[in-house]
Scaffold this motif. Structure first.
Motif, mmCIF file in Angstrom:
data_model
loop_
_atom_site.group_PDB
_atom_site.id
_atom_site.type_symbol
_atom_site.label_atom_id
_atom_site.label_comp_id
_atom_site.label_asym_id
_atom_site.label_seq_id
_atom_site.Cartn_x
_atom_site.Cartn_y
_atom_site.Cartn_z
ATOM 1 N N CYS A 59 -4.320 -32.823 47.708
ATOM 2 C CA CYS A 59 -3.321 -31.797 47.381
ATOM 3 C C CYS A 59 -3.969 -30.491 46.910
ATOM 4 C CB CYS A 59 -2.377 -32.302 46.292
ATOM 5 S SG CYS A 59 -1.355 -33.710 46.796
ATOM 6 N N ALA A 60 -5.257 -30.536 46.566
ATOM 7 C CA ALA A 60 -5.999 -29.377 46.062
ATOM 8 C C ALA A 60 -5.358 -28.781 44.817
ATOM 9 C CB ALA A 60 -6.182 -28.325 47.145
ATOM 10 N N VAL A 61 -4.916 -29.670 43.909
ATOM 11 C CA VAL A 61 -4.335 -29.231 42.648
ATOM 12 C C VAL A 61 -5.000 -29.962 41.488
ATOM 13 C CG1 VAL A 61 -2.083 -28.644 43.645
ATOM 14 C CG2 VAL A 61 -2.448 -30.921 42.683
ATOM 15 N N VAL A 62 -4.846 -29.358 40.312
ATOM 16 C CA VAL A 62 -5.362 -29.947 39.083
ATOM 17 C C VAL A 62 -4.183 -30.187 38.143
ATOM 18 C CG1 VAL A 62 -6.861 -29.610 37.088
ATOM 19 C CG2 VAL A 62 -7.560 -28.745 39.328
ATOM 20 N N TYR A 63 -4.119 -31.390 37.607
ATOM 21 C CA TYR A 63 -3.138 -31.718 36.577
ATOM 22 C C TYR A 63 -3.836 -31.528 35.235
ATOM 23 C CZ TYR A 63 -0.464 -33.549 40.409
ATOM 24 O OH TYR A 63 0.228 -33.653 41.590
ATOM 25 N N PRO A 64 -3.318 -30.630 34.386
ATOM 26 C CA PRO A 64 -3.996 -30.345 33.125
ATOM 27 C C PRO A 64 -3.925 -31.517 32.150
ATOM 28 C CG PRO A 64 -1.914 -29.174 33.225
ATOM 29 C CD PRO A 64 -2.105 -29.836 34.559
ATOM 30 N N VAL A 65 -4.900 -31.566 31.263
ATOM 31 C CA VAL A 65 -4.904 -32.532 30.166
ATOM 32 C C VAL A 65 -4.768 -31.714 28.892
ATOM 33 C CG1 VAL A 65 -6.229 -34.295 28.946
ATOM 34 C CG2 VAL A 65 -6.340 -34.168 31.444
ATOM 35 N N ARG A 66 -3.692 -31.957 28.154
ATOM 36 C CA ARG A 66 -3.424 -31.224 26.913
ATOM 37 C C ARG A 66 -3.367 -32.211 25.759
ATOM 38 N NH1 ARG A 66 1.198 -28.660 29.973
ATOM 39 N NH2 ARG A 66 0.145 -27.110 31.261
ATOM 40 N N ASP A 67 -4.115 -31.941 24.723
ATOM 41 C CA ASP A 67 -4.168 -32.833 23.550
ATOM 42 C C ASP A 67 -4.470 -34.270 23.977
ATOM 43 O OD1 ASP A 67 -3.552 -30.712 21.807
ATOM 44 O OD2 ASP A 67 -1.406 -30.979 22.185
ATOM 45 N N ASP A 68 -5.408 -34.414 24.914
ATOM 46 C CA ASP A 68 -5.859 -35.711 25.439
ATOM 47 C C ASP A 68 -4.782 -36.466 26.225
ATOM 48 O OD1 ASP A 68 -8.380 -35.292 24.341
ATOM 49 O OD2 ASP A 68 -7.816 -36.240 22.447
ATOM 50 N N ILE A 69 -3.718 -35.766 26.647
ATOM 51 C CA ILE A 69 -2.644 -36.389 27.418
ATOM 52 C C ILE A 69 -2.576 -35.740 28.802
ATOM 53 C CG2 ILE A 69 -0.152 -36.799 27.556
ATOM 54 C CD1 ILE A 69 -0.153 -36.545 24.452
ATOM 55 N N PRO A 70 -2.770 -36.524 29.865
ATOM 56 C CA PRO A 70 -2.652 -35.962 31.212
ATOM 57 C C PRO A 70 -1.200 -35.580 31.500
ATOM 58 C CG PRO A 70 -3.689 -38.137 31.258
ATOM 59 C CD PRO A 70 -3.166 -37.925 29.883
ATOM 60 N N ILE A 71 -0.993 -34.365 31.950
ATOM 61 C CA ILE A 71 0.345 -33.881 32.290
ATOM 62 C C ILE A 71 0.548 -34.131 33.784
ATOM 63 C CG2 ILE A 71 1.934 -31.923 32.198
ATOM 64 C CD1 ILE A 71 0.811 -32.871 29.430
ATOM 65 N N MET A 72 1.153 -35.255 34.088
ATOM 66 C CA MET A 72 1.261 -35.725 35.466
ATOM 67 C C MET A 72 2.605 -35.341 36.087
ATOM 68 S SD MET A 72 -1.689 -37.012 35.731
ATOM 69 C CE MET A 72 -1.525 -37.711 37.351
ATOM 70 N N LEU A 76 -12.216 -33.639 35.947
ATOM 71 C CA LEU A 76 -13.072 -32.457 35.967
ATOM 72 C C LEU A 76 -13.988 -32.458 34.756
ATOM 73 C CD1 LEU A 76 -10.498 -29.743 37.064
ATOM 74 C CD2 LEU A 76 -12.134 -30.976 38.481
ATOM 75 N N ASP A 77 -15.082 -31.726 34.842
ATOM 76 C CA ASP A 77 -16.031 -31.642 33.742
ATOM 77 C C ASP A 77 -15.323 -31.251 32.456
ATOM 78 O OD1 ASP A 77 -18.096 -32.278 35.440
ATOM 79 O OD2 ASP A 77 -18.668 -30.197 35.802
ATOM 80 N N GLY A 78 -15.646 -31.953 31.399
ATOM 81 C CA GLY A 78 -15.050 -31.659 30.112
ATOM 82 C C GLY A 78 -13.711 -32.332 29.874
ATOM 83 N N GLY A 79 -13.160 -32.963 30.898
ATOM 84 C CA GLY A 79 -11.899 -33.676 30.740
ATOM 85 C C GLY A 79 -10.675 -32.788 30.610
ATOM 86 N N ALA A 80 -10.768 -31.520 31.002
ATOM 87 C CA ALA A 80 -9.642 -30.590 30.852
ATOM 88 C C ALA A 80 -8.579 -30.762 31.922
ATOM 89 C CB ALA A 80 -10.146 -29.153 30.853
ATOM 90 N N GLY A 81 -8.911 -31.475 32.998
ATOM 91 C CA GLY A 81 -7.941 -31.643 34.068
ATOM 92 C C GLY A 81 -8.306 -32.779 34.995
ATOM 93 N N LEU A 82 -7.318 -33.207 35.775
ATOM 94 C CA LEU A 82 -7.505 -34.249 36.785
ATOM 95 C C LEU A 82 -7.219 -33.634 38.145
ATOM 96 C CD1 LEU A 82 -5.649 -37.150 34.952
ATOM 97 C CD2 LEU A 82 -8.114 -36.765 35.092
ATOM 98 N N PHE A 83 -8.193 -33.720 39.032
ATOM 99 C CA PHE A 83 -8.131 -33.074 40.337
ATOM 100 C C PHE A 83 -7.715 -34.049 41.419
ATOM 101 C CE2 PHE A 83 -10.741 -31.792 44.166
ATOM 102 C CZ PHE A 83 -9.869 -30.799 44.585
ATOM 103 N N CYS A 84 -6.766 -33.602 42.270
ATOM 104 C CA CYS A 84 -6.350 -34.363 43.442
ATOM 105 C C CYS A 84 -6.900 -33.646 44.672
ATOM 106 C CB CYS A 84 -4.826 -34.455 43.517
ATOM 107 S SG CYS A 84 -4.270 -35.270 45.031
ATOM 108 N N PRO A 85 -7.942 -34.182 45.312
ATOM 109 C CA PRO A 85 -8.516 -33.516 46.488
ATOM 110 C C PRO A 85 -7.543 -33.313 47.654
ATOM 111 C CG PRO A 85 -10.064 -35.117 45.605
ATOM 112 C CD PRO A 85 -8.756 -35.328 44.889
#
Length: 71
Positions: free
Chosen positions: A34-47, A23-32
């Motif tokens: 599943c229609a969910v976003v996995y957040p990115v915290r402190d540059d680490i994707p929370i998968m 997503l814009d700004g790198g705040a999350g990773l979107f799965c089309p």
């Protein structure tokens, strides 16, 4: 900060194994699918499936599954 493109090529949704879109700004990773976003915290994707936020809620400003508990 955005996720390095090489890392994006190997990351997959832990639920459906589909491709993720940053997503814009790198705040999350979107799965089309599943229609969910996995957040990115402190540059680490929370998968983690249990940490995923529905895209509609993400668009409304929710960035964590714990956002509701704080209210």
């Amino acid at each position: 900060m955005s996720i390095h493109p090489d890392l994006l090529t190997i990351l997959a949704c832990p639920k459906c194994k589909g491709e993720l879109t940053q997503l814009d700004g790198g705040a999350g990773l979107f799965c089309p699918p599943c229609a969910v976003v996995y957040p990115v915290r402190d540059d680490i994707p929370i998968m983690l499936v249990e940490e995923a936020v529905a895209k509609s809620e993400w668009d409304a400003g929710k960035r964590s599954v714990k956002d509701d508990a704080a209210k």
